[in-house]
Write an enzyme that holds these catalytic residues in place. Structure first.
Site, short mmCIF file in Angstrom:
data_model
loop_
_atom_site.label_atom_id
_atom_site.label_comp_id
_atom_site.label_asym_id
_atom_site.label_seq_id
_atom_site.Cartn_x
_atom_site.Cartn_y
_atom_site.Cartn_z
CB SER A 30 -27.35 -9.45 -42.17
OG SER A 30 -26.87 -8.63 -43.19
CG ASP A 83 -20.42 -5.64 -40.48
OD1 ASP A 83 -20.20 -5.68 -41.69
OD2 ASP A 83 -21.50 -5.98 -39.96
CG HIS A 98 -21.92 -8.78 -41.89
ND1 HIS A 98 -22.70 -7.70 -41.59
CD2 HIS A 98 -22.73 -9.65 -42.56
CE1 HIS A 98 -23.93 -7.89 -42.05
NE2 HIS A 98 -23.97 -9.06 -42.64
#
Length: 444
Positions: free
Chosen positions: A263, A379, A410
């Protein structure tokens, strides 16, 4: 953002700190029972009753005022769902302050509510990884788990674990960088511990893994007083030092060290690659999981839009909350008008200005080492639109490999977009194929 940009992991953190003495006519928070009482009211129908009853530091009062008071702070927990159970508070320490952690199970996910206290006054209120059912690190016949702290100049050190296969080695190693927020070494999110999954899964395949608590997790209170924090402080310094630390360890091959970012940690990888070019220890490759080439505030708007769209019916109150969030992000359209004291979505203006100057696609294009880019197709936080941008810009470069996974979220566990944050409430593990693909990348 305070928790250094929580949006990319759909976690919520509210925190502030200060040093003002408590008002003598209000109650001090001194025991776990006090914390239990405070949280019960905070999660109840009238959290505003806490104001004027408990002692707060001056900075805490000011920050709460900007968020609509204690009631406004409580409303921001709505993304976690409705409270279903609250376990007894227990005392601990964070950033040199006494804290009371209260494990809470909400309908969407489980978190700890953490109350930081200074001289009896409440100095911070934030969410953290759920500790109510946390399992201890298990022993294995395939790998060793070695405590290895990462020094942080001027602050202290960050607790870390080097998970290394049994045997003499030398073994390749992967260093892990968490996503946004004040995350622990396991990148704990609700019931999930994706970085522990990675460490154990890769170690079983002959690859050492180093993971450490984020600076914002251990020293969050100190960082809140620094208005000049950028992604450099959040990731780059510690990641660069981690490469040098791991390269010096027995059983590790210093010429086969990789850095993996998830991320926002993945977004930091191109900037880190630049930094490491002039460092004594190098990374021989990089892995980016659910990283986005788009501006952070654009992603935040998209995530808010999506999460609000999952609500059966938007109430007037919810619409007002959404409008307020977007109005705050609108301030980023004129960065030059912001002072160093201005905070947008929890981060000071210096953080946003650094990101605005960071051309992530250009920096990524400069990487000459092998890069593996991974994306979950379910995601909703970093989407297949982001994956498409990466492919269009860098998909033809020989040193880049890109893989997307149907049915993964995610955090690279099974799920669907329409579940929203509820996917974090499960006790699940990272998909085995993702771990295998990372291991294959390192082996090549």
């Amino acid at each position: 953002m305070k928790k250094m940009i929580a949006a990319l992991l759909a976690l919520l953190m509210l925190s502030v700190c200060g040093i003002a003495a408590a008002e003598p006519e209000v109650r001090k928070m001194e025991t776990a029972a006090d914390a239990d009482e405070f949280v019960a009211i905070f999660l109840g129908e009238h959290p505003e009753e806490l104001e004027g009853t408990w002692a707060f530091t001056a900075q805490m009062e000011a920050a709460a005022g900007q968020m609509g008071g204690i009631a406004g702070m409580a409303k921001q927990l709505s993304a976690l769902g409705t409270p279903e159970s609250v376990r007894p508070a227990y005392e601990g320490e964070m950033s040199g302050l006494k804290v009371f952690r209260v494990p809470c199970a909400f309908s969407a996910m489980q978190v700890d509510l953490i109350l930081a206290v200074q001289d009896g006054a409440i100095a911070g209120l934030q969410t953290g990884p759920y500790s109510g059912g946390e399992e201890e690190e298990t022993e294995s016949d395939l790998y060793d788990s070695i405590e290895l702290a990462l020094p942080v100049p001027s602050l202290g050190e960050l607790p870390g674990i080097l998970t290394v296969p049994k045997g003499d080695g030398p073994f390749p190693a992967v260093i892990l960088l968490q996503g946004s927020g004040a995350s622990d070494k396991d990148e704990s999110i609700g019931n999930l511990k994706p970085f522990r999954d990675l460490a154990e899964g890769l170690a079983e395949k002959g690859i050492a893994v180093y993971r450490f608590d984020k600076r914002s997790y251990v020293y969050g209170m100190e960082l809140m007083e620094n208005r000049q924090i950028t992604l450099v402080d959040e990731y780059l310094e510690d990641a660069g030092n981690a490469v040098q630390l791991v390269a010096r360890q027995d059983r590790i091959d210093p010429d086969r060290i990789y850095v993996l970012g998830h991320s926002l940690g993945g977004n930091a990888i191109p900037a880190l690659a630049r930094e490491l070019k002039n460092a004594p220890g190098k990374a021989c490759g990089f892995i980016m999981m659910a990283a986005s080439p788009r501006p952070l505030d654009v992603l935040m708007r998209e995530q808010y839009d999506f999460l609000y769209s999952l609500m059966p019916e938007m109430t007037a109150e919810q619409q007002a909350e959404k409008d307020a969030l977007f109005a705050e992000l609108d301030k980023l359209k004129d960065l030059d008008s912001l002072t160093e004291d201005d905070r947008i979505a929890g981060a000071y203006s210096a953080y946003w200005k650094w990101l605005a100057d960071y051309d992530i696609l250009q920096a990524a294009g400069e990487i000459t080492e092998p890069v593996l880019l991974l994306q979950g197709e379910e995601d909703y936080q970093v989407t297949m639109e982001d994956f498409g941008i990466w492919k269009d810009a860098l998909g033809e470069k020989e040193n880049w490999r890109m893989i997307s996974y149907p049915g993964l979220t995610h955090i690279f566990t099974a799920g669907q977009k329409t579940e929203g944050a509820a996917v974090y409430s499960r006790s699940d593990r990272m998909d085995h194929q993702v771990i295998q693909d990372i291991a294959d990348f390192v082996a090549r």
